[in-house]
Design a protein around this motif. Sequence first.
Motif, PDB file in Angstrom:
ATOM      1  N   HIS A 178       0.846  -1.196   0.000  1.00  0.00           N
ATOM      2  CA  HIS A 178       0.000   0.000   0.000  1.00  0.00           C
ATOM      3  C   HIS A 178       0.882   1.246   0.000  1.00  0.00           C
ATOM      4  CE1 HIS A 178      -3.356   2.611   0.698  1.00  0.00           C
ATOM      5  NE2 HIS A 178      -2.836   3.060   1.836  1.00  0.00           N
ATOM      6  N   ASN A 234      -9.618  -5.191  -5.467  1.00  0.00           N
ATOM      7  CA  ASN A 234      -9.915  -6.096  -4.351  1.00  0.00           C
ATOM      8  C   ASN A 234     -11.016  -7.060  -4.805  1.00  0.00           C
ATOM      9  OD1 ASN A 234     -10.465  -7.362  -1.924  1.00  0.00           O
ATOM     10  ND2 ASN A 234     -10.798  -5.498  -0.761  1.00  0.00           N
ATOM     11  N   GLU A 258     -12.238  -8.436   0.373  1.00  0.00           N
ATOM     12  CA  GLU A 258     -11.803  -8.611   1.761  1.00  0.00           C
ATOM     13  C   GLU A 258     -11.662  -7.247   2.425  1.00  0.00           C
ATOM     14  OE1 GLU A 258      -9.017 -12.174   2.632  1.00  0.00           O
ATOM     15  OE2 GLU A 258      -8.319 -11.297   0.769  1.00  0.00           O
ATOM     16  N   GLU A 259     -12.262  -7.090   3.577  1.00  0.00           N
ATOM     17  CA  GLU A 259     -12.215  -5.800   4.272  1.00  0.00           C
ATOM     18  C   GLU A 259     -10.804  -5.428   4.703  1.00  0.00           C
ATOM     19  OE1 GLU A 259     -15.006  -5.295   7.426  1.00  0.00           O
ATOM     20  OE2 GLU A 259     -16.712  -5.943   6.210  1.00  0.00           O
ATOM     21  N   SER A 260      -9.969  -6.414   4.923  1.00  0.00           N
ATOM     22  CA  SER A 260      -8.604  -6.144   5.391  1.00  0.00           C
ATOM     23  C   SER A 260      -7.656  -5.751   4.263  1.00  0.00           C
ATOM     24  CB  SER A 260      -8.043  -7.385   6.085  1.00  0.00           C
ATOM     25  OG  SER A 260      -7.993  -8.476   5.176  1.00  0.00           O
ATOM     26  N   LYS A 261      -8.116  -5.833   3.021  1.00  0.00           N
ATOM     27  CA  LYS A 261      -7.247  -5.572   1.875  1.00  0.00           C
ATOM     28  C   LYS A 261      -7.574  -4.234   1.224  1.00  0.00           C
ATOM     29  CE  LYS A 261      -5.267  -9.808   1.608  1.00  0.00           C
ATOM     30  NZ  LYS A 261      -5.893 -10.912   0.925  1.00  0.00           N
ATOM     31  N   PRO A 303      -7.071 -14.029  -1.351  1.00  0.00           N
ATOM     32  CA  PRO A 303      -7.080 -14.458   0.056  1.00  0.00           C
ATOM     33  C   PRO A 303      -6.031 -15.534   0.331  1.00  0.00           C
ATOM     34  CG  PRO A 303      -9.311 -14.399  -0.851  1.00  0.00           C
ATOM     35  CD  PRO A 303      -8.376 -14.222  -2.005  1.00  0.00           C
ATOM     36  N   TYR A 304      -5.640 -15.618   1.599  1.00  0.00           N
ATOM     37  CA  TYR A 304      -4.760 -16.707   2.014  1.00  0.00           C
ATOM     38  C   TYR A 304      -5.611 -17.961   2.169  1.00  0.00           C
ATOM     39  CZ  TYR A 304      -1.635 -19.667   4.647  1.00  0.00           C
ATOM     40  OH  TYR A 304      -0.857 -20.730   5.045  1.00  0.00           O
TER      41      TYR A 304
END
Length: 232
Positions: free
Chosen positions: A79, A125, A129-132, A163-164
Amino acid sequence: MGIKENLDMVRKNIETACAACGRGTDEVKLIAVSKTKPLPLLEEAYANGCRDFGENKVQELVDKYEAMPKDIRWHMIGHLQRNKVKYIVDKVFLIHSVDSLRLAQEIEKEAAKRGVCVNILVEVNVAEEESKFGTASDEAVSLVEEIAKLPHVRVRGLMTIAPYVKDAEENRRYFAKLKQIYVDIIHKNIDNVFMEELSMGMTGDYEVAITEGATYIRVGTGIFGEREYAVI
């Protein structure tokens, strides 16, 4: 295994994945993700043929840029904050993580000051995913159209961070969706947009990404191993 053996294995896997989907190995470029890794490990990867290195943090990229050979192509894959753009616009080969018009406008401003043209990928995205970071899939085309108006910025393609997952096949749908967005943008024939690159796939899923059209894969653990190092 050491870095040479790891690289040999990754390159062999690339060959196998390319053969499985009828692509040439020259269509897939390997980025050694060297974030948090000390210079001796980068030098070893360089000695074994790596010329594309990916970093997540601006300061680390700048420090390594100064220390390493100048034929390296540096990729900003993390980022990017707008206030850090000025430090890397004339050092990076490609910024993979442009996810907003405001960031692209900052890149334009700093690139114009230095008289350079900056190659970027728009980060999508796809998995929501909210974390990305990354723009939403349904906003990607309009974002590309807006960025295309900036004369010192070149959109070269798209990037996603999947995602992982334990089973790489679970990410196939996300890679396929990014490829579809990529194709949709190509068909629009937007001026100043050069849809050439799809940056997708990491250590756990790059073979699946290749079969879905990746042109850049980003491999860290698969080359450097699991351990996190203090940066020297």
